[in-house]
Design an enzyme around this catalytic site. Structure first.
Site, PDB file in Angstrom:
ATOM      1  N   GLY A  27       0.795  -1.232   0.000  1.00 27.95           N
ATOM      2  CA  GLY A  27       0.000   0.000   0.000  1.00 27.95           C
ATOM      3  C   GLY A  27       0.820   1.271   0.000  1.00 27.95           C
ATOM      4  O   GLY A  27       0.277   2.365  -0.181  1.00 27.95           O
ATOM      5  N   TYR A  64       9.116 -12.900 -13.725  1.00 30.79           N
ATOM      6  CA  TYR A  64       8.022 -12.074 -13.198  1.00 30.79           C
ATOM      7  C   TYR A  64       6.691 -12.524 -13.801  1.00 30.79           C
ATOM      8  O   TYR A  64       5.677 -12.661 -13.110  1.00 30.79           O
ATOM      9  CB  TYR A  64       8.333 -10.624 -13.569  1.00 30.79           C
ATOM     10  CG  TYR A  64       7.310  -9.584 -13.225  1.00 30.79           C
ATOM     11  CD1 TYR A  64       7.103  -9.180 -11.902  1.00 30.79           C
ATOM     12  CD2 TYR A  64       6.577  -8.935 -14.223  1.00 30.79           C
ATOM     13  CE1 TYR A  64       6.193  -8.180 -11.600  1.00 30.79           C
ATOM     14  CE2 TYR A  64       5.676  -7.930 -13.932  1.00 30.79           C
ATOM     15  CZ  TYR A  64       5.478  -7.552 -12.613  1.00 30.79           C
ATOM     16  OH  TYR A  64       4.577  -6.559 -12.318  1.00 30.79           O
ATOM     17  N   THR A  79      -1.742  -1.690 -17.286  1.00 29.28           N
ATOM     18  CA  THR A  79      -0.625  -1.416 -18.201  1.00 29.28           C
ATOM     19  C   THR A  79       0.441  -0.641 -17.413  1.00 29.28           C
ATOM     20  O   THR A  79       0.385  -0.590 -16.198  1.00 29.28           O
ATOM     21  CB  THR A  79      -1.099  -0.558 -19.389  1.00 29.28           C
ATOM     22  OG1 THR A  79      -2.009   0.413 -18.903  1.00 29.28           O
ATOM     23  CG2 THR A  79      -1.777  -1.399 -20.442  1.00 29.28           C
TER      24      THR A  79
HETATM   25  P1  NAP Z   1       6.187  -0.322  -5.813  1.00 27.32           P
HETATM   26  O1  NAP Z   1       6.002   1.140  -5.899  1.00 27.32           O
HETATM   27  O2  NAP Z   1       7.553  -0.896  -5.936  1.00 27.32           O
HETATM   28  O3  NAP Z   1       5.577  -0.814  -4.440  1.00 27.32           O
HETATM   29  C1  NAP Z   1       5.715  -2.131  -4.030  1.00 27.32           C
HETATM   30  C2  NAP Z   1       4.998  -2.296  -2.721  1.00 27.32           C
HETATM   31  O4  NAP Z   1       5.158  -3.657  -2.301  1.00 27.32           O
HETATM   32  C3  NAP Z   1       5.575  -1.427  -1.595  1.00 27.32           C
HETATM   33  O5  NAP Z   1       4.547  -1.011  -0.729  1.00 27.32           O
HETATM   34  C4  NAP Z   1       6.512  -2.393  -0.883  1.00 27.32           C
HETATM   35  O6  NAP Z   1       6.723  -2.046   0.461  1.00 27.32           O
HETATM   36  C5  NAP Z   1       5.723  -3.676  -1.001  1.00 27.32           C
HETATM   37  N1  NAP Z   1       6.554  -4.861  -0.857  1.00 27.32           N
HETATM   38  C6  NAP Z   1       7.618  -5.222  -1.653  1.00 27.32           C
HETATM   39  N2  NAP Z   1       8.179  -6.342  -1.176  1.00 27.32           N
HETATM   40  C7  NAP Z   1       7.463  -6.705  -0.077  1.00 27.32           C
HETATM   41  C8  NAP Z   1       7.555  -7.763   0.846  1.00 27.32           C
HETATM   42  N3  NAP Z   1       8.512  -8.708   0.727  1.00 27.32           N
HETATM   43  N4  NAP Z   1       6.658  -7.819   1.858  1.00 27.32           N
HETATM   44  C9  NAP Z   1       5.707  -6.881   2.000  1.00 27.32           C
HETATM   45  N5  NAP Z   1       5.556  -5.857   1.140  1.00 27.32           N
HETATM   46  C10 NAP Z   1       6.423  -5.771   0.116  1.00 27.32           C
HETATM   47  O7  NAP Z   1       5.286  -1.102  -6.870  1.00 27.32           O
HETATM   48  P2  NAP Z   1       4.005  -0.609  -7.697  1.00 27.32           P
HETATM   49  O8  NAP Z   1       4.502  -0.084  -8.990  1.00 27.32           O
HETATM   50  O9  NAP Z   1       3.109   0.203  -6.842  1.00 27.32           O
HETATM   51  O10 NAP Z   1       3.312  -2.002  -8.017  1.00 27.32           O
HETATM   52  C11 NAP Z   1       2.180  -2.452  -7.309  1.00 27.32           C
HETATM   53  C12 NAP Z   1       1.563  -3.623  -8.061  1.00 27.32           C
HETATM   54  O11 NAP Z   1       1.209  -3.209  -9.381  1.00 27.32           O
HETATM   55  C13 NAP Z   1       2.516  -4.810  -8.223  1.00 27.32           C
HETATM   56  O12 NAP Z   1       1.795  -6.005  -8.012  1.00 27.32           O
HETATM   57  C14 NAP Z   1       2.984  -4.699  -9.663  1.00 27.32           C
HETATM   58  O13 NAP Z   1       3.310  -5.961 -10.179  1.00 27.32           O
HETATM   59  C15 NAP Z   1       1.754  -4.119 -10.324  1.00 27.32           C
HETATM   60  N6  NAP Z   1       2.012  -3.383 -11.573  1.00 27.32           N
HETATM   61  C16 NAP Z   1       2.829  -2.298 -11.590  1.00 27.32           C
HETATM   62  C17 NAP Z   1       3.056  -1.640 -12.794  1.00 27.32           C
HETATM   63  C18 NAP Z   1       3.945  -0.440 -12.878  1.00 27.32           C
HETATM   64  O14 NAP Z   1       4.144   0.054 -13.995  1.00 27.32           O
HETATM   65  N7  NAP Z   1       4.490   0.066 -11.795  1.00 27.32           N
HETATM   66  C19 NAP Z   1       2.430  -2.075 -13.967  1.00 27.32           C
HETATM   67  C20 NAP Z   1       1.613  -3.177 -13.910  1.00 27.32           C
HETATM   68  C21 NAP Z   1       1.396  -3.820 -12.700  1.00 27.32           C
HETATM   69  P3  NAP Z   1       8.043  -1.123   0.851  1.00 27.32           P
HETATM   70  O15 NAP Z   1       7.902   0.140   0.100  1.00 27.32           O
HETATM   71  O16 NAP Z   1       7.943  -0.959   2.298  1.00 27.32           O
HETATM   72  O17 NAP Z   1       9.216  -1.926   0.398  1.00 27.32           O
END
Ligand code: NAP
Ligand code: GDP
Length: 326
Positions: free
Chosen positions: A28, A154, A189
């Site tokens: 979150g 992934y 996306t």
């Molecule tokens: P992000 O900014 O890197 O955030 C990742 C989140 O996951 C952070 O809150 C992090 O907590 C938490 N996390 C990581 N490792 C963890 C662990 N071992 N235990 C508990 N929490 C953990 O990623 P995001 O871009 O928001 O992505 C969120 C979702 O959207 C993911 O499932 C990703 O695959 C999906 N997604 C993202 C994109 C994109 O372009 N970014 C596109 C498609 C789908 P900390 O910050 O405390 O480490």
């Protein structure tokens, strides 16, 4: 003329939430999670919303995951936590992308099933579709062939979330006769927005380009775009994605994934996206392309037809406005 700015005024189904609900958002504190939080504030949504970070518990660890469920007693879960990164990180850390993500997904979904969470929305990504696929990509082609080699670890980890959720739905149907869909997935996306990862090597393209533009401005140097700039992407603003995920939680009753994306017409090249950033940041220097760096997938054009059919009134934030806000 008065210019009427189209905007969303509500999230359908928000009235289903009560103050007794606890909505646990794993991951979150990341980009997507912050996009959800912005909507919870904007629409003053009911319920206790908990935005977890890895500091609250490591979801790769079964005991720590279980503790988060027994302590918080969620009625809803949006599962975003993942080990994520852009193209270059995906190529470098394949075993971690598989092991960490599978462990997190197994632990979270198992707890959701065990503690009878009303609805769990997990998150896939359009980059996990088969490399050889018919365009525009439809949700139904998720498992129809191997992913692109650059992010296969992934991709396989993410695809299995779809499977595991369906297996839990099936078990519930078989054991209790209850055919309510408790597990489903959204497929975003490329996301971008405030709170993105702005690291150049490990992050995604738009925040990377913003950071590089800042450095180029500060040091009066060239602005470098990796690759040819020709690949095409559908960029979705994280705040829009947050709205769409909450919509899915409260309204989407199918176990099949739903794509959350801007339309096919809104696909832009990396070069064009970079120009919007440079324009907003006032950079007027030299732009160069480093073609020794990989282009990754040329395109992954996704259809948002299903989403638009189910939520026709949704208004997307215009790309340049979203870049400015980021
Ligand atoms: P992000 O900014 O890197 O955030 C990742 C989140 O996951 C952070 O809150 C992090 O907590 C938490 N996390 C990581 N490792 C963890 C662990 N071992 N235990 C508990 N929490 C953990 O990623 P995001 O871009 O928001 O992505 C969120 C979702 O959207 C993911 O499932 C990703 O695959 C999906 N997604 C993202 C994109 C994109 O372009 N970014 C596109 C498609 C789908 P900390 O910050 O405390 O480490
Ligand atoms: P992808 O959409 O999963 O491939 O991930 P990215 O967000 O990393 O986008 C990668 C695309 O942007 C590739 O075509 C890269 O060559 C291009 N690109 C250009 N400059 C950059 C940059 O500074 N960082 C990243 N991550 N990608 C860049």
């Amino acid at each position: 003329h008065t210019r009427v700015k189209m905007t969303n005024t509500t999230i359908p189904g928000a009235d289903k939430l009560t103050d007794n609900d606890v909505i646990l958002v794993t991951g979150g504190t990341g980009l997507f999670g912050k996009g959800i939080e912005a909507n919870v504030k904007k629409y003053n949504l009911k319920g206790k919303w908990i935005f977890l970070s890895s500091k609250d518990g490591d979801l790769r660890n079964q005991e720590q995951c279980e503790k988060l469920f027994t302590e918080n007693k969620p009625t809803y879960v949006i599962h975003l936590a993942a080990f994520v990164g852009g193209l270059f990180r995906n190529m470098k850390y394949k075993p971690e992308f598989w092991i960490d993500n599978v462990n997190m997904n197994n632990n979270v979904l198992s707890c959701c099933h065990k503690y009878k969470v009303k609805k769990t929305v997990s998150c896939l990504s359009t980059c996990v579709f088969p490399d050889k696929v018919t365009y525009p990509i439809l949700e139904s082609s998720l498992h129809n062939g191997p992913p692109h080699f650059s992010n296969d670890a992934y991709a396989y980890a993410k695809r299995m979330v779809d499977c595991l959720g369906k297996w839990f739905n099936e078990r519930q149907r078989n054991e209790t006769g209850d055919d309510t869909v408790r597990f489903t997935t959204v497929i975003p996306t490329n996301l971008f927005g405030p709170h993105d990862n702005f690291q150049i090597e490990d992050g995604h393209v738009l925040p990377g380009l913003m950071h590089k533009a800042k450095i180029a401005l500060d040091t009066n140097s060239d602005f470098v775009i990796y690759g040819t700039g020709k690949p095409l992407r559908q960029f979705l603003y994280s705040v829009d994605a947050g709205h769409m995920a909450i919509w899915a939680l409260l309204n989407y009753n199918s176990e099949e994934p739903v794509m959350i994306s801007v339309g096919e017409d809104d696909e832009v090249s990396i070069a064009d996206a970079a120009m919007v950033i440079l324009d907003k940041m006032g950079f007027k220097g030299n732009v160069v392309y480093d073609t020794t760096k990989s282009d990754g997938q040329y395109k992954k054009t996704a259809s948002n037809e299903k989403f638009k059919r189910l939520y026709p009134d949704f208004v997307f934030t215009p790309f340049d406005q979203a870049i400015e806000e980021t």
